[in-house]
Design a protein around this motif. Structure first.
Motif, PDB file in Angstrom:
ATOM      1  N   ALA A   1      71.538  70.095  96.555  1.00 51.34           N
ATOM      2  CA  ALA A   1      70.009  70.364  95.682  1.00 51.34           C
ATOM      3  C   ALA A   1      68.867  70.110  96.388  1.00 51.34           C
TER       4      ALA A   1
ATOM      5  N   GLU B   1      66.897  71.470  90.738  1.00 46.97           N
ATOM      6  CA  GLU B   1      67.586  71.930  90.079  1.00 46.97           C
ATOM      7  C   GLU B   1      68.972  72.688  89.846  1.00 46.97           C
TER       8      GLU B   1
ATOM      9  N   GLU C   1      71.290  75.212  88.968  1.00 45.52           N
ATOM     10  CA  GLU C   1      72.248  75.371  87.281  1.00 45.52           C
ATOM     11  C   GLU C   1      73.651  76.095  87.879  1.00 45.52           C
TER      12      GLU C   1
ATOM     13  N   LEU D   1      64.797  66.413  85.013  1.00 43.97           N
ATOM     14  CA  LEU D   1      65.170  67.056  86.497  1.00 43.97           C
ATOM     15  C   LEU D   1      65.860  65.925  87.097  1.00 43.97           C
ATOM     16  N   GLY D   2      66.562  64.968  86.468  1.00 37.07           N
ATOM     17  CA  GLY D   2      67.654  64.238  87.770  1.00 37.07           C
ATOM     18  C   GLY D   2      66.803  63.222  87.864  1.00 37.07           C
TER      19      GLY D   2
END
Length: 297
Positions: free
Chosen positions: A196, A218, A220, A295-296
């Protein structure tokens, strides 16, 4: 894990305003690409640990988001919170400034360290950018007088100059104890995170001027089961016109980003990689703390 009583290990956090070279320094000290690096401020958004291991010594270097004044968005606030939270359990703090540059943001970042009881070392980075070295000493004296620093180290992270001084100063302050990480690890982050961040690095490098920092990546899908690693990544932007910029005319920009990221990942992972990218819009996600964390970040 190494458990010899003769070993020393500890945590060292790098702190400073955006763009003073914290990530470049971590990468240089570890000798591996731990954090992505771009000319754009606030490239680092996460607490990332780079692991420097030498005989009998391990230093976990914590790269933090740049401390910045003004918290206009939820993302700004989360990045500042992440940087400050990273100081918990730290043995030494490295306060980074850029040689010849003292700004209000530097003063604000230093003020946040006021109540820390652990040793704080002053690192003057980018000394290679100062053509007249006679100007460097007065600047170092000026900044060194702003706090009782444990030590002062003028360095060039990019050129690899005087990095041994930092290692020496930190190693003296590492407590005795077992290593915190396996000796063959150089970061605490997994392959999904590396993938990422690699995509986000290329996105930022190629669209530095055109794209605001409101883009996130992100993963997936991350499948290592076949002959090649299959990665599906979504690039999230906050507006429709940003989506058009990332995709580019005829999809050219997205292909450029994807190709560069794939080649980088092939080299870093030493494996064939199939990387597929999509671009999606999440309206004004940087202004929603829930979306930022989702979103981390």
């Amino acid at each position: 894990m190494t458990e010899s009583v003769s070993t020393r290990s500890g945590m060292v956090a790098l702190v400073g305003r955006p763009n003073v070279g914290k990530s470049t320094l971590v990468n240089a000290l570890v000798g591996e690409k731990v954090s992505i690096v771009t000319p754009k401020p606030q490239t680092t958004r996460h607490r990332i640990v780079g692991v420097l291991t030498q005989p009998g010594l391990q230093i976990a270097l914590v790269d933090t988001p740049g401390l910045h004044t003004g918290q206009r968005s939820a993302l700004n606030r989360v990045l500042n919170d992440t940087a400050m939270a990273s100081l918990s359990g730290i043995d030494v703090v490295l306060f980074l400034v850029e040689a010849g540059q003292w700004r209000s943001e530097d003063a604000a970042a230093l003020a946040r360290l006021e109540k820390l009881s652990v040793p704080v070392g002053l690192v003057i980075n980018k000394v290679d950018r100062v053509p007249d070295k006679s100007e460097l000493l007065p600047f170092i004296e000026q900044v060194a007088g702003k706090r009782a620093f444990a030590f002062v180290a003028p360095v060039s992270a990019k050129k690899g100059k005087n990095l041994g001084a930092i290692v020496d100063e930190c190693s003296q302050r590492m407590p005795p104890g077992p290593f915190l990480f396996p000796e063959d690890e150089y970061t605490d982050r997994n392959l999904r995170f590396i993938a990422a961040e690699t995509v986000r690095e290329k996105l930022t490098l190629f669209l530095q001027q055109e794209l605001p920092y409101s883009a996130a990546v992100e993963i997936e899908r991350f499948d290592t089961g076949g002959e090649q690693i299959e990665i599906h990544a979504c690039i999230w932007v906050s507006r429709d016109n940003h989506k058009a910029i990332v995709i580019g005319r005829g999809g050219a920009m997205l292909k450029k980003i994807g190709r560069a990221a794939r080649l980088d990942l092939v080299e870093r992972l030493d494996h064939r990689v199939d990387l597929r990218l999509w671009v999606k819009v999440r309206e004004n996600w940087i202004d929603s703390e829930a979306s930022v964390r989702d979103l981390g970040h």
